[in-house]
Design an enzyme around this catalytic site. Structure first.
Site, mmCIF file in Angstrom:
data_model
loop_
_atom_site.group_PDB
_atom_site.id
_atom_site.type_symbol
_atom_site.label_atom_id
_atom_site.label_comp_id
_atom_site.label_asym_id
_atom_site.label_seq_id
_atom_site.Cartn_x
_atom_site.Cartn_y
_atom_site.Cartn_z
ATOM 1 C CG HIS A 120 -5.817 -2.418 0.180
ATOM 2 N ND1 HIS A 120 -5.035 -1.984 -0.858
ATOM 3 C CD2 HIS A 120 -5.341 -1.809 1.292
ATOM 4 C CE1 HIS A 120 -4.134 -1.138 -0.406
ATOM 5 N NE2 HIS A 120 -4.283 -1.025 0.906
ATOM 6 C CB SER A 128 -0.955 -0.067 1.197
ATOM 7 O OG SER A 128 -2.096 0.660 0.926
HETATM 8 C C1 GTR Z 1 -5.390 4.552 1.477
HETATM 9 C C2 GTR Z 1 -4.746 5.405 0.458
HETATM 10 C C3 GTR Z 1 -3.983 4.546 -0.485
HETATM 11 C C4 GTR Z 1 -3.130 3.501 0.220
HETATM 12 C C5 GTR Z 1 -3.728 2.994 1.514
HETATM 13 C C6 GTR Z 1 -2.764 2.351 2.519
HETATM 14 O O1 GTR Z 1 -6.202 5.254 2.326
HETATM 15 O O2 GTR Z 1 -5.758 6.103 -0.216
HETATM 16 O O3 GTR Z 1 -3.209 5.369 -1.336
HETATM 17 O O4 GTR Z 1 -1.865 3.931 0.419
HETATM 18 O O5 GTR Z 1 -4.342 3.990 2.218
HETATM 19 O O6 GTR Z 1 -1.608 2.713 2.632
HETATM 20 O O7 GTR Z 1 -3.237 1.500 3.261
#
Ligand code: GTR
Length: 426
Positions: A406, A265
């Site tokens: 995710h 991420s």
């Molecule tokens: C989200 C963000 C992403 C990603 C994610 C993370 O809120 O929008 O770009 O980086 O966080 O790091 O878990």
């Protein structure tokens, strides 16, 4: 012309570090032609072709690094190196039921009255000398990564997280091992790899505040925040990875190891940038890295420049804000970031339900980086069509899109280890 085909609100929500966030509005731009207008990787700014590794390295690579530093992530201010020292503060050869060494280092930066302590946790399999090492930051403290009571609990500012019992921004004993599902350390050691991790907030707490972390060590007199094209947090974290690498390379048991950077991420964004900057990293794996990571900005699918700059104003340089909703003005795109890793192996991993990170944009970025790998006679991705779910591709550029959301899963790690074994000696 860029046309927004539809606009919708995703009704689901997503877990960020265990905190439930309402999923922001996702804009979907289905116009394929936008990626066909990507800035060309194999043309120099004055129009000459890049037709050899020599021209790439001498001219195009520096040109691109300059652009990414000035327009996107920001540069580390010039100046003398910050005085630092490294010390082993705990070690054992009885970790993981006597199968592994555990070493904990304190890396201290000192300047005037300022002191910043960074804790590095390293596990090494006992039977391999100088093994390849996975190196990656964690989100909530080294003690969350493993069930091991000897791992020190971080004292740095951490993001609050109810699932991990983090309140008032302090980590505590209760979160021990709570992120171990993302870190199969036992398995990684069994496969003959070492693993090193650091809490990313040790380098710079992840908040819009430039008075803490590493930034102030670089301020000139009177300065209290980075200048227009100076570093945000992503560059600070990337810089930190290089300092951690300095330490590990100075330690006998890992001095000649190969290093595989890994990040998920926002930390996936960080590792792509870190290994673009520092070619001592032998391989890089960016998991679900999305906007500002592997995904192409010009697609504007899921998270966009404007959305990311508004929610995380401290991640990029201030100069990046001028591209809010002006993707077409960017003199670069993220296929160039991936290409800056050439000819080293790079792995991009997506999750099909992670629409916010634009899985297809992550794939296309890797696909469009491939011509630079071909200059070196390495195989990138040869098919422009998005692959099927759970059908990994392991060329010198590797890619998979797995089922699910995710996250970092056992499936991901299985692919990362197969890829690392297959390509570390490329
Ligand atoms: C989200 C963000 C992403 C990603 C994610 C993370 O809120 O929008 O770009 O980086 O966080 O790091 O878990």
């Amino acid at each position: 012309m860029i046309r927004l085909i539809w606009l919708f609100i995703l009704t689901n929500s997503f877990l960020l570090g265990g905190v439930l966030y309402a999923q922001p509005t996702v804009r979907v731009n289905n116009e394929k032609t936008t990626v066909e207008s990507l800035p060309d990787l194999l043309t120099l700014k004055h129009g000459e072709p890049v037709n050899s590794p020599e021209v790439w390295e001498r001219l195009k690579r520096p040109e691109l690094l300059h652009l990414f530093k000035n327009e996107v992530y920001g540069m580390v201010p010039d100046g003398d190196p910050i005085p630092s020292s490294i010390e082993v503060i705990e070690e054992s050869d009885a970790a993981f039921n006597n199968k592994a060494h555990r070493i904990q280092f304190a890396l201290d930066f000192k300047k005037g009255h300022r002191n910043l302590r960074v804790h590095i946790l390293l596990y090494l399999p006992k039977d391999v000398f100088n093994p390849p090492v996975f190196l990656g930051y964690n989100f909530y403290g080294n003690h969350t990564v493993v069930h091991d009571d000897n791992v020190l609990v971080s004292d740095s500012w951490v993001r609050n997280n109810e699932t991990l019992d983090v309140y008032n921004h302090k980590a505590n004993q209760k979160s021990r091992g709570k992120r171990s599902y993302r870190w199969p350390v036992d398995k990684i050691l069994q496969e003959g790899f070492g693993i090193a991790t650091v809490y990313y907030g040790d380098i710079d707490p992840d908040r819009n505040d430039f008075t803490d972390g590493i930034h102030p060590f670089f301020y000139k007199e009177g300065q209290d925040e980075p200048g227009l094209n100076e570093w945000g947090s992503l560059t600070a974290w990337a810089w930190g990875l290089s300092r951690i690498l300095d330490c590990l390379k100075g330690y006998e048991a890992t001095a000649d190891s190969k290093y595989i950077l890994f990040g998920h991420s926002r930390l996936g964004k960080t590792v792509l940038w870190a290994s673009a900057l520092d070619q001592r990293f032998d391989m890089v794996i960016a998991n679900n890295s999305g906007c500002g990571g592997a995904a192409l900005f010009r697609r504007k699918n899921g998270e966009t420049i404007q959305l990311i700059n508004n929610r995380f104003p401290h991640w990029f340089s201030k100069s990046f804000k001028k591209y809010n909703d002006k993707e077409a003005m960017l003199p670069l795109d993220q296929h160039m970031l991936i290409a800056l890793n050439a000819p080293r192996p790079v792995y991009i991993a997506s999750a099909i339900k992670d629409k916010w990170a634009d899985p297809e944009g992550e794939y296309l970025s890797a696909y469009y980086a491939s011509p630079v790998y071909e200059l070196y006679n390495k195989r990138g991705l040869s098919d422009r069509n998005f692959p099927d779910v759970n059908k990994p591709i392991h060329q010198t550029i590797g890619y998979h899109v797995r089922s699910g959301k995710h996250d970092v899963t056992a499936y991901d790690w299985k692919q990362f280890m197969i890829f690392a074994k297959g390509h570390l000696n490329d």
